[in-house]
Design a protein around this motif. Structure first.
Motif, PDB file in Angstrom:
ATOM      1  N   LEU B  45       0.829  -1.204   0.000  1.00  0.00           N
ATOM      2  CA  LEU B  45       0.000   0.000   0.000  1.00  0.00           C
ATOM      3  C   LEU B  45       0.862   1.252   0.000  1.00  0.00           C
ATOM      4  O   LEU B  45       0.565   2.225  -0.707  1.00  0.00           O
ATOM      5  CB  LEU B  45      -0.908  -0.005   1.233  1.00  0.00           C
ATOM      6  N   ALA B  48       2.057   1.672  -3.376  1.00  0.00           N
ATOM      7  CA  ALA B  48       1.004   2.229  -4.230  1.00  0.00           C
ATOM      8  C   ALA B  48       0.908   3.728  -4.029  1.00  0.00           C
ATOM      9  O   ALA B  48       0.763   4.492  -5.002  1.00  0.00           O
ATOM     10  CB  ALA B  48      -0.323   1.557  -3.891  1.00  0.00           C
ATOM     11  N   GLN B  64      -4.466   7.642   0.498  1.00  0.00           N
ATOM     12  CA  GLN B  64      -4.081   6.244   0.598  1.00  0.00           C
ATOM     13  C   GLN B  64      -3.374   5.972   1.925  1.00  0.00           C
ATOM     14  O   GLN B  64      -3.670   5.009   2.627  1.00  0.00           O
ATOM     15  CB  GLN B  64      -3.147   5.913  -0.583  1.00  0.00           C
ATOM     16  N   TYR B  68      -5.722   3.937   4.166  1.00  0.00           N
ATOM     17  CA  TYR B  68      -5.308   2.542   4.114  1.00  0.00           C
ATOM     18  C   TYR B  68      -4.328   2.194   5.211  1.00  0.00           C
ATOM     19  O   TYR B  68      -4.553   1.292   6.011  1.00  0.00           O
ATOM     20  CB  TYR B  68      -4.680   2.228   2.747  1.00  0.00           C
TER      21      TYR B  68
ATOM     22  N   GLU D  35      -7.919  -6.360  -1.219  1.00  0.00           N
ATOM     23  CA  GLU D  35      -7.310  -5.038  -1.164  1.00  0.00           C
ATOM     24  C   GLU D  35      -6.274  -4.871  -2.266  1.00  0.00           C
ATOM     25  O   GLU D  35      -6.171  -3.805  -2.891  1.00  0.00           O
ATOM     26  CB  GLU D  35      -6.646  -4.810   0.190  1.00  0.00           C
ATOM     27  N   ASN D  39      -6.323  -1.993  -5.144  1.00  0.00           N
ATOM     28  CA  ASN D  39      -5.216  -1.063  -5.360  1.00  0.00           C
ATOM     29  C   ASN D  39      -4.744  -1.070  -6.793  1.00  0.00           C
ATOM     30  O   ASN D  39      -4.397  -0.029  -7.348  1.00  0.00           O
ATOM     31  CB  ASN D  39      -4.068  -1.412  -4.426  1.00  0.00           C
ATOM     32  N   ASN D  42      -6.912   1.112  -8.649  1.00  0.00           N
ATOM     33  CA  ASN D  42      -6.623   2.527  -8.408  1.00  0.00           C
ATOM     34  C   ASN D  42      -5.443   3.004  -9.233  1.00  0.00           C
ATOM     35  O   ASN D  42      -5.453   4.104  -9.778  1.00  0.00           O
ATOM     36  CB  ASN D  42      -6.326   2.750  -6.933  1.00  0.00           C
ATOM     37  N   ILE D  65     -11.298   4.025  -2.693  1.00  0.00           N
ATOM     38  CA  ILE D  65     -10.680   3.867  -1.376  1.00  0.00           C
ATOM     39  C   ILE D  65     -11.750   3.870  -0.297  1.00  0.00           C
ATOM     40  O   ILE D  65     -11.759   3.029   0.618  1.00  0.00           O
ATOM     41  CB  ILE D  65      -9.652   5.000  -1.131  1.00  0.00           C
TER      42      ILE D  65
END
Lengths: 184, 170, 220, 99, 351, 390, 121, 165
Positions: B45, B48, B64, B68, D35, D39, D42, D65
């Motif tokens: 994440l 990302a 994010q 996240y 998830e 992502n 995204n 999100i």
């Protein structure tokens, strides 16, 4: 690794590290009996305020402690716990035995449930006499310990020889014969 | 500074991050400890988020991180610790038919890669596009996309109510 | 009976304590035949000894008289200690002692006696209740159903004297390690440190040469 | 930078996510795999947004999100319920329960 | 500073300077807070003296500490998850470093100047939760686990009031850029009088209060110190940490206190600035260059004031219970800050 | 003072029990948490074993004995003066108060009574040790609840009291000042004036603590309604002292018992509180410190002249008999059941210490509370390890 | 490279710097410090007695509910931020737009409140 | 309750701030131990001093010590007669007088029972040692403590004067 404990450091550095150890002693909040209250007075009372000496009574867990004051009666039931908590402290660590009970069993020397002295289970660096010792007496013990640490040979400690002075010449000042550490 | 340098720097960044992300993603699906998997997911994440920055999407990148990494991952960790989170490796995290997953995934990847290569080939992204600022996004949300925005609020409400109903003891 | 002059207030002839007399009367009346013996010391206290069989029911009865405050429960080992007090000279044979068991107030027949004190809350009217512990079974009814607070006291008594309490929820060691052997408060439990360590008092002043028969060095 | 770089990265993550969904037995891990998929989506959205120079992709990424957060919330709540009732969060056992 | 660097200095040197600056910006507050507040102020509040022997008035105490911790053994419990156990403190420290990036220290003295600065700050501050949760879990210790869970529950609960409290400021300033928020406060005026600028402390007092309470909780200081509640959980998630790793936690805790105070100072007290009208400035461009030197000092002073507040409360209050803490966040702080946002928004639109 | 109604109390208890039951059903793999033997919350070495469900206590039990030193056995091998020196150390914070009931019991057996001056000074020192003891409790309470500062205040002002005790008796902690028949020595000059000024400081300390801690809303929310002990349960478990008075029982041995002490010479109140929760217990103790300072002040005015010791032989033999004397010690009712067999030492001494009974209620009390409440309840029950384990 | 990316590069430098400085100090410490593991020392600390049971517990569901509420409101905050910066332009209509959104979410909070998940017992 | 109610939270802050200010203006309550020392009260039981000349090695203290921590050895000697022409007196001569401070419980019974005023309390407390054997103070060391023994204090008004320690 472990340059400090092997005693492989140049002397100025050793002195520096010794100073660090002596002026930053995190002492473990751990009281056993009557002496614990006098220890508490030494640590907590504004009249004595051990933090002045760099002895910081913050940690509650042995993992962050450098010094443990065995303050009070060590019973046979408690002895394994004391041993373990001492073991769980990280090196280098110091022990002050405070009061008659911890030194030798004191008033309970003939009891069926009391360990006759904490030095039977863990090594002790300084014995403070009294029942219970005045807070000042504990402070004196701490100052004595600090003086010894400043001169300490870590290598010797590591080899299990206890606190010995870095050299015999410097050692003179560390050992004292019956006179208070700091006069006046 | 030359455009070539820029290209190099960004590409280097991209590949580094992409590499980390792929490794992380693989560990997520192969790790035999739930908490480790969750932490590898954090790596993915974060990667990302970095990619979003490269894509000039500052606001989304920070979102994010905030949502996240700061929130959803905490939820995940809570979830694992509430159910079962032992230290050390665990068996039976995988299905009996996990072998089936490999060909499916590989097949899917192959299809997509071929399709993408077909479709976009060597199309370049604009390098010096100004980052989309918050103002634009805000205008989008409170302009054309207002309805989905409100719908979103219902989704969130439903999530709250649903989760409370599920998680309560009675 | 004191050897020393009592304070003037106490020298008056055989003081009466009417309050305690009434209280004792009420207790004796309620217990009926369960009382083995009783004693009243004026301006001091009441002692009642009940029979072993009626132990729990007697306590319940006394409680219902208003003695609702549970003060303590313990036991007494009436056997004189075979070791004496810090034996002066362990090298010498122990001096002859009268080792017969003599119980205290309200008498008794066994070596161990239980002792409970109950008090009327808000006052000083208390009663010490004793009961014999059978020497063979060493078992008495537990008081836990009557006073929840008796739990720990009975555990302690069990640990210290080895007296069993029938109906106690968990008689486990409380003070001593689980593997401790012996019952420390029994008189025949030795304090090892006292036996092992020589008493410094035995090292007396060496007499002058040629003066052996002088036993007593002048003490004060 | 090529557009395809991002798209293929997205595709790789997507595939890994799909693998995870298929292969994992533990429900929490399945949610994690989802998830991953979200992502990857995204990344694609933002890449196309950069290509077209508009902010639509950003807006949708934000929505994704947000919805993903809600999804995780409800999903984990279900997992917890399952765990509470069955002391296990294996998904195949859940299937067996049905039949 | 930045203008200077941008023109003359190559990028790597700039970055190096920035990183060094960042180190100073993290370690200096940490040291100050520990010495000034944890040692001295706490002692004075208890009519004691605090460290006196190491150096004059104990001024070298911190060096002694570092020297001591360097030589302490580092214990990893046998049952712990070794790798995670080792990196957890680093995560917490890194979160602090990432946080300090956005703080503006002067008109040109900043590390980064994000458009969404405050948003970024809020985002990265939540990363430390992960570190704490990992630390608690990886220690394989019950106290640690309970502490870690409590910490995480608490940090997420108070993240929200903090975020919401900031929104009031953002509405007022109309920007998320911290630099612009500073300018907006110092260049602004209240009822036409600009002698004080317009520190949002005055208009956003509710926001400030909520923010500071949330900061208190984020820093796990009393009355919100359940995660490390000594009398309950020994040291909470730090129980198993020894040696230098513990010190990293310790540094991070107090450095974060400093950095959060700086952010609060920027948001509510006008940051590095003094009211611009004193010197006749109107915008960022007008500001004299010396402000780049004085600005950090001003910010530092404001930070000291705010950390004083934090520590003052810490040493005066008992701690909440976990449920009271959550209840306080959800039933008091969040509604209050939502109302605050609404009121601010309505006023903003109305005037 | 807000009261929690009976109904509320009962519903609270019922809710606790119900909660605990519910959780036992749900919980399968709970966690067993050890608090102690080494733990900051245990004033030494008590160990609390608690089975938790999340943070709720399903079942908890104190495990004592880490400080068991065998007092009752040791008294059997020591002489009366030696026992006096030893029993000091039972409740090590209020040492002088430990000596008094023992000495009184011995005096009762011997039929002697201390001189009026000795009784007066005994009472003063008794109250001083109560102040020293309970003021530390007030500070420690803060630490248990997370406030660091009160304990420093407590230690600061307690030192003044200890100075007094030391000046009079020679020991800060363990005075060993009581003798059968009176006191070892008379008070040193200047003691009375010094004591007056210290009592003023102590009252000031009480105000400080009240402002810093008791008035604090957080403190109140932590302690109000937590750990409610109803009157009947308290009596069953033999709770005593402030713990009992906080449950609404108006009973103070100092007032209700006629013994050879000087409490009846002063005008003071017995503090009670009807709530029975943690706050009530702490509050009662705070007020009791204030009352104690008043008692000391009044007694200082009326010290009679004369000797402090009646004539007793140098080597004491106590006649045969049994005696029970208890006094209202700082922790609660402390009593000695002394059995003597006309010897230099006692035949058997049963030490009834307050904390032992006070703590035996803990398993009942902790059911269904949360981990932080364990600490609050333990702190408010106020025990001293030596007093539990002896 | 654009100014924008450079700023974020700085973030990465700072992250690396924190790791580096910590690593450096840990490295020095590793060179200096003693290391003397023993079985007892590596045992989990549990107030000095043997650790009982496993080092994890099935923690309370309440934590989860709190975390969930946080996530939802965090998402809300994400949308409020851009709105807040642009509020001046949106004026009254913006207020209504956001008002509806927040009001619906507050319903969730109210629901949670009414269902008593915000308290423990 | 006419006074407006100040929230307890603020009062608490006031107390700590007040103390902070008092410490700054009036100084702390601290006695900086190694540099400045308070004199303990006269009666303080710090360490036992031995006036060797008075000791007749009668063993009374040894026997009344609860901890068995006093060790006395002695022998008898003939001393010159007090009056001229009298018979030589038998005198107890002290060879060894040790007190084990590691064991001592500082109860003071020995000082009390001593019929010859040979033992005194001294308020000294600074004698902690790194070796436990050093805590066994012998005759000469106990004698050194004599210097620190203070005069007995004056008694409070109303006391019956007794010239005893």
């Amino acid at each position: 690794m472990g340059l400090v404990d092997r005693g492989r450091l140049p002397k100025p550095l050793t002195t520096l590290f010794n100073m660090g150890r002596s002026y930053s002693m995190w002492v473990y909040q751990w009281g056993l009996a009557c002496c614990a209250i006098e220890m508490g007075a030494a640590f907590g009372s504004p009249r004595y305020d051990v933090m002045r000496l760099g002895v910081i009574p913050l940690p509650a867990s042995p993992r962050q402690a450098d010094l443990v004051v065995i303050s009070g009666t060590v019973t046979d039931k408690m002895a394994p716990a004391i041993k373990r908590l001492y073991e769980q402290m990280p090196e280098p660590k110091y022990v002050i035995s405070m009061g008659s009970c911890a030194n030798c069993g004191g008033p309970y020397w003939d009891s069926y449930s009391v360990t006759k002295g904490v030095d039977q289970i863990i090594p002790v660096d300084v014995y403070v006499p009294g029942c219970p010792p005045r807070p000042e007496a504990l402070l004196e013990g701490i100052v004595l310990l600090q003086q010894r640490i400043k001169n300490e040979d870590m290598g010797a400690r590591w080899r299990g020889e206890g606190t010995v002075p870095m050299s015999a010449v410097d050692g003179e000042s560390a050992e004292r014969g019956g006179v208070p550490v700091v006069a006046g | 500074m030359l455009a070539a340098d820029l290209l190099v720097a960004q590409n280097v960044g991209f590949y580094l991050i992409a590499g980390v992300m792929v490794v992380g993603a693989l560990r997520v699906v192969t790790s035999n400890n739930v908490v480790h998997a969750a932490l590898w997911l954090v790596v993915v994440l974060a990667g990302a988020a970095a990619q979003y920055v490269l894509l000039a999407a500052e606001f989304v990148a920070i979102t994010q991180v905030l949502v996240y990494i700061g929130a959803v991952m905490v939820l995940f960790l809570f979830g694992t610790m509430l159910t079962r989170a032992r230290i050390g490796a665990e068996k039976d995290l995988n299905n009996k038919n996990w072998v089936l997953g490999v060909p499916v995934a590989v097949l899917m990847l192959a299809t997509m890669v071929i399709a993408l290569n077909d479709g976009f080939g060597n199309e370049q992204l604009p390098l010096d596009a100004p980052p989309i600022n918050t103002e634009t996004i805000s205008d989008q949300i409170f302009g054309p996309y207002l309805l989905p925005f409100w719908a979103l609020s219902f989704v969130l409400l439903a999530a709250v109510i649903g989760a409370i109903v599920l998680a309560r003891k009675d | 009976m004191g050897v020393f002059p009592l304070s003037p207030a106490d020298t008056t002839e055989a003081p009466r304590d009417e309050r305690r007399e009434t209280e004792l009367g009420a207790i004796l009346g309620a217990l009926g035949g369960n009382v083995a013996d009783s004693l009243l010391k004026p301006n001091d206290d009441i002692w009642v000894r009940v029979t072993t069989e009626s132990w729990r029911s007697s306590i319940e009865t006394i409680r219902s008289l208003g003695y609702a405050y549970f003060c303590f429960l313990s036991a007494i080992d009436w056997m004189p200690s075979p070791f004496g007090k810090g034996e002066n000279d362990p090298t010498q044979p122990a001096p002859e002692r009268d080792n017969s068991i003599v119980q205290g107030y309200t008498g008794g027949a066994t070596r161990f006696q239980l002792l409970v004190r109950l008090v009327m809350p808000g006052s000083t009217s208390g009663v010490n209740i004793k009961c014999d512990v059978p020497d063979d079974s060493m078992t008495v009814e537990s008081l836990v159903p009557v006073f929840a607070g008796a739990n720990w006291h009975e555990r302690e008594t069990w640990e210290m004297f080895g007296i069993n309490f029938a109906g106690h929820p968990d008689l486990r060691h409380m003070y001593l390690p689980q593997d401790f052997e012996g019952f420390p408060l029994r008189k025949d439990f030795p304090l090892l440190a006292r036996i092992v360590k020589p008493w410094p008092g035995i090292v007396d002043v060496e007499p002058l040469p040629g003066d052996e028969n002088e036993e007593e060095s002048e003490q004060s | 930078m090529l557009l395809n770089q991002f798209l293929i990265l997205g595709a790789v993550l997507f595939s890994i996510g799909v693998y995870g969904v298929i292969a994992r037995r533990n429900a929490v891990l399945v949610l994690m795999s989802i998830e991953l998929i979200l992502n990857s989506v995204n990344i694609n959205l933002l890449a196309f947004s950069l290509r077209s120079g508009t902010a639509d992709g950003h807006t949708f990424a934000l929505y994704v999100i947000a919805v993903a957060a809600a999804e995780v919330g409800v999903g984990l709540a279900m997992v917890l319920l399952m765990y509470r009732n069955r002391r296990s969060i294996g998904l195949d056992e859940l299937a067996e329960m049905k039949g | 500073m930045h203008a200077l660097l941008a023109s003359d200095v190559p990028y790597w040197a700039q970055s190096l300077l920035r990183v060094l600056g960042g180190l100073v910006a993290v370690l200096l507050p940490a040291g100050t807070v520990v010495y000034l507040f944890l040692f001295k102020m706490m002692s004075f509040m208890q009519s004691r003296l605090g460290p006196m022997e190491a150096g004059p008035y104990g001024s070298l105490q911190l060096f002694a500490e570092v020297g001591k911790w360097l030589q302490k053994e580092d214990i990893h419990p046998a049952r712990a998850d070794k790798f995670l156990f080792k990196i957890a403190p680093l995560v917490v420290l890194a979160s602090t470093f990432l946080l300090v990036v956005v703080v503006p220290f002067g008109p040109d003295a900043w590390f980064t100047n994000f458009e969404a600065g405050i948003f970024y700050a809020l985002a990265v501050s939540s990363v430390s939760v992960l570190g704490i949760l990992i630390a608690g879990w990886a220690s394989a210790n019950k106290y640690s686990l309970l502490g870690g869970l409590r910490a995480a529950g608490q940090l997420v609960a108070y993240e929200l009031p903090m975020v919401l409290a900031v929104i009031g400021v953002v509405i007022q300033a109309g920007t998320m850029n911290l630099q612009e928020i500073v300018v907006a406060q110092n260049a602004g005026s209240m009822f036409g009088w600009d002698g004080l600028g317009n520190p949002y402390l005055l208009t956003q007092f509710v926001g400030f209060a909520v923010f500071m309470i949330a900061v208190q909780a984020e820093l796990t200081q009393t009355p919100f110190d359940m995660p490390i509640a000594e009398s309950e959980l020994v040291s909470g998630y730090m129980t198993e940490y020894s040696g230098f790793r513990f010190l990293i936690f310790f540094i991070a805790e107090f450095a974060t206190a400093g950095v959060f105070s700086m952010i609060a100072a920027v948001l509510f007290l006008g940051g590095w600035g003094v009211p611009f009208s004193w010197f006749g400035w109107t915008s960022l461009g007008d500001i004299d260059n010396w402000m780049n030197i004085v600005g950090p000092l001003i910010l530092f002073t404001k930070m000291i004031v705010l950390t004083f507040l934090i520590m003052w409360v810490r040493f005066s209050y008992p701690r909440f219970r976990e449920d009271q803490l959550q209840g306080f966040a959800w039933k008091v702080l969040i509604p209050v800050s939502l109302v605050n946002i609404m009121v601010t928004a309505i006023l903003k639109v109305a005037f | 003072m807000t009261l929690i109604g009976d109904r509320q109390q009962l519903s609270y208890i019922a809710a606790q029990a119900a909660d605990a039951r519910v959780n036992v059903e749900l919980e399968t793999e709970g966690m067993t948490l050890n608090i102690g033997p080494q733990h900051p919350a245990t004033h030494g070495t008590l160990r609390i074993i608690a089975r938790l469900d999340g943070e709720q206590v399903v079942w908890a039990e104190p495990s004592a004995g880490y400080m068991h030193r065998g007092y009752e056995k040791l008294t059997e091998v020591r002489t009366f003066p030696q026992v006096t020196a030893l029993v000091n150390r039972i409740d090590w914070l209020g040492s002088f108060a430990n000596e008094v009931p023992f000495i009184l019991a011995a005096e009762k057996l011997m039929g002697v009574e201390a001189t009026p001056r000795a009784q007066h000074i005994r009472t003063i020192l008794f109250e001083l040790s109560r102040i020293a003891n309970v003021s530390l409790f007030l500070g420690d309470l803060g630490v248990q609840l997370g406030a660091v500062t009160p304990v420093f205040f407590a230690f600061r002002d307690r030192e003044y009291v200890l100075n007094l005790i030391e000046a009079a008796t020679g020991g800060r902690f363990h005075p060993n000042f009581d003798r059968i028949g009176g006191l070892k020595d008379d008070l040193p000059a200047g003691f009375i004036d010094e004591t007056r000024s210290v009592m003023k400081k102590l009252r000031n300390f009480c105000d400080e603590i009240e402002n810093l801690l008791f008035g604090n809303e957080i403190f109140q929310s932590r302690t109000r309604g937590i750990g409610v002990i109803p009157k009947e349960v308290a009596l069953q478990y033999g709770l005593s002292g402030a713990n009992l008075r906080a449950s609404g029982v108006d009973w103070d041995l100092r007032r209700d018992q006629k013994i050879a002490m000087a409490w009846d010479k002063a005008d003071w109140k017995v503090i009670t509180h009807p709530d029975g929760d943690s706050f009530a217990r702490c509050w009662v103790r705070l007020q009791e410190v204030r009352e104690s300072t008043r008692i000391v002040d009044q007694l200082l005015d009326t010290i009679p002249g004369g000797p402090v010791m009646v004539k007793v032989p140098k080597i004491i033999k106590v006649p045969e008999g049994e005696a029970w004397v208890s006094t209202e010690n700082p922790l609660g009712e402390m009593g000695y059941y002394v059995v003597s067999k006309n010897d230099q030492g006692p035949f058997r001494v049963k030490i009834r210490s307050a904390s032992f009974n006070n703590i035996s209620i803990v398993p009942w009390l902790l059911k269904g509370v949360y981990v932080p409440d364990i600490i609050t309840i333990l702190a408010s029950l106020y025990f001293i390890l030596g007093d539990i384990d002896r | 490279m654009s100014q924008f990316l450079r700023s974020y590069l700085t973030v990465i430098w700072f992250g690396l710097a924190s790791i580096l400085i910590a690593g450096l100090l840990l490295g020095i410490s590793a060179v200096l410090r003693p290391n003397k593991p023993s079985e007892e020392k590596l045992l989990t600390y549990e107030s000095g007695v043997d650790p009982v049971g496993e080092g994890w517990s099935q923690s309370q569901i309440r934590y989860y509910v709190y975390a969930l509420l946080f996530v939802i409101f965090d998402v809300e905050a994400v949308f409020i931020f851009p709105w807040a910066t642009q509020l001046e332009r949106y004026a009254g209509f913006g207020l209504i737009e956001m008002g509806v959104f927040v009001a619906i979410l507050v319903l969730g909070l109210v629901y949670a409140w009414r269902k008593r998940v915000l308290r423990w017992a | 309750m006419a006074k407006p109610k100040v929230p307890g939270l603020l009062k608490g802050l006031g107390v700590t701030f007040g103390t902070l200010m008092r410490t700054v203006t009036e100084g702390a309550a601290t006695v900086q131990y190694p540099h400045e020392k308070e004199t303990p009260p006269i009666r303080a039981r710090g360490v036992i001093a031995l006036h060797e000349g008075n000791c007749t090695s009668c063993m009374l203290c040894v026997r009344s010590c609860p901890d068995w921590c006093i060790y006395i050895e002695g022998h008898k000697e003939l001393a010159p007669p007090r009056r001229a022409g009298g018979a030589p007196r038998k005198v107890n001569k002290l060879d060894r007088f040790d007190i084990d401070y590691a064991l001592c419980m500082y109860c003071g019974i020995c000082v009390e029972v001593c019929p010859f005023d040979a033992l005194f309390w001294s308020p000294e407390y600074e004698y902690s040692e790194p070796r436990i054997s050093d805590l066994l103070h012998d005759k000469s060391k106990l004698g050194e403590w004599m210097e620190t023994v203070p005069e007995a204090p004056e008694l409070e008004a109303g006391a019956e004067k007794k010239g005893k320690k």
